[in-house]
Write an enzyme that holds these catalytic residues in place. Structure first.
Site, PDB file in Angstrom:
ATOM      1  N   ALA A  23       7.965 -59.021  60.587  1.00  0.00           N
ATOM      2  CA  ALA A  23       7.860 -59.840  59.384  1.00  0.00           C
ATOM      3  C   ALA A  23       9.267 -60.081  58.818  1.00  0.00           C
ATOM      4  O   ALA A  23      10.234 -59.422  59.206  1.00  0.00           O
ATOM      5  CB  ALA A  23       6.988 -59.145  58.349  1.00  0.00           C
TER       6      ALA A  23
ATOM      7  N   GLU B 248       7.013 -49.764  60.887  1.00  0.00           N
ATOM      8  CA  GLU B 248       6.870 -49.963  59.443  1.00  0.00           C
ATOM      9  C   GLU B 248       7.054 -48.695  58.618  1.00  0.00           C
ATOM     10  O   GLU B 248       7.524 -48.756  57.471  1.00  0.00           O
ATOM     11  CB  GLU B 248       5.504 -50.587  59.131  1.00  0.00           C
ATOM     12  CG  GLU B 248       5.389 -52.059  59.482  1.00  0.00           C
ATOM     13  CD  GLU B 248       4.983 -52.302  60.918  1.00  0.00           C
ATOM     14  OE1 GLU B 248       4.669 -53.459  61.262  1.00  0.00           O
ATOM     15  OE2 GLU B 248       4.988 -51.332  61.720  1.00  0.00           O
TER      16      GLU B 248
END
Length: 261
Positions: free
Chosen positions: A64, A134
């Site tokens: 992302a 993440e």
């Protein structure tokens, strides 16, 4: 539609979608929105039978767009909006009734791996890097990674890869069951096209779309519901022109001439 983050190439009845968002093909909000529009158009194009998703340059998708996270810190609703959009594109790809193949040409991390996991089949180059890092940001995978990784591999493997943030190369990813095939960089797209053609050539799209639906939807529902979906789709195919053609062609020992109706 105008495209700023993707390239689209149509070869015969196969679409090649290339994510092209320099320098690392990150999934910004705008890139995700464009991808959703592209796949919506491809879903509605009856001439297309299969789709290949890949990345431009050295990256498949590096993840992302982390810079967008800054504005969401301290605002859970902005975080929720990001997660919702990311899950939406992955759900839409997974729900495509045309086979979607991920051709992983390089780094495939975070949201990029989640995007690849939503595809129906995955091939990668040996030097690819696949992982969900993440937790190193104080976050968790949120485009479906905590759910799809365990379904594709195992609960133990998902826990290991997510909690360690470990990155796998192509060969390691294949051993883990995350991808199906490892190829050289020069063979990546040719192999993806060969696989796509093997999926659809000589077959009716009326049965292909139903088979994909039964497999994908069945993986997310009970066996009882999956079997009901399977038998209903099987029965409905007896009303189609292609089933009549396929059965008669088999009996008459000739190749079927499907009209995909």
């Amino acid at each position: 539609m105008s495209r700023n983050f993707t390239n689209l190439l149509i070869e015969d009845d196969i679409a090649i979608v290339e994510i092209d968002h320099a320098p690392a093909n990150t999934l910004s909000t705008a890139c995700i929105a464009e991808l959703r529009e592209v796949f919506k158009c491809l879903a509605n194009d009856d001439k297309l039978k299969a789709i290949i998703l890949t990345g431009a340059g050295r990256f498949f998708v590096a993840g992302a767009d982390i810079k967008e996270f800054i504005d969401a810190l301290g605002d859970d609703q902005k975080g929720l909006a990001m997660a919702t959009a990311g899950q939406a594109i992955c759900n839409e790809i997974e729900s495509m009734k045309k086979p979607v193949i991920a051709a992983i040409n390089g780094a495939c991390l975070g949201g990029g791996l989640e995007l690849a996991m939503s595809c129906h089949y995955r091939i990668a180059v040996s030097a690819a890097k696949l992982g969900l890092p993440e937790l190193q940001l104080g976050l968790i995978p949120t485009f479906g990674g905590t759910q799809r990784l365990s379904r594709i591999t195992s609960t133990a493997t998902a826990l290991e890869l997510i909690l360690t943030s470990k990155q796998l190369n192509g060969d390691e990813a294949k051993e883990a069951g995350l991808i199906q095939l490892v190829v050289s960089p020069e063979d990546l797209l040719p192999t993806a096209k060969t696989i796509a053609k093997a999926f659809v050539d000589g077959k009716s799209m009326t049965s292909i779309t139903r088979a994909v639906e039964c497999i994908i939807q069945g993986a997310n529902e009970s066996l009882v519901n999956g079997l009901e979906r399977e038998r209903n789709n099987f029965a409905e195919l007896f009303l189609t022109d292609d089933a009549k053609e396929g059965v008669h062609a088999f009996i008459e020992k000739r190749k079927p001439l499907f009209k995909h109706t």
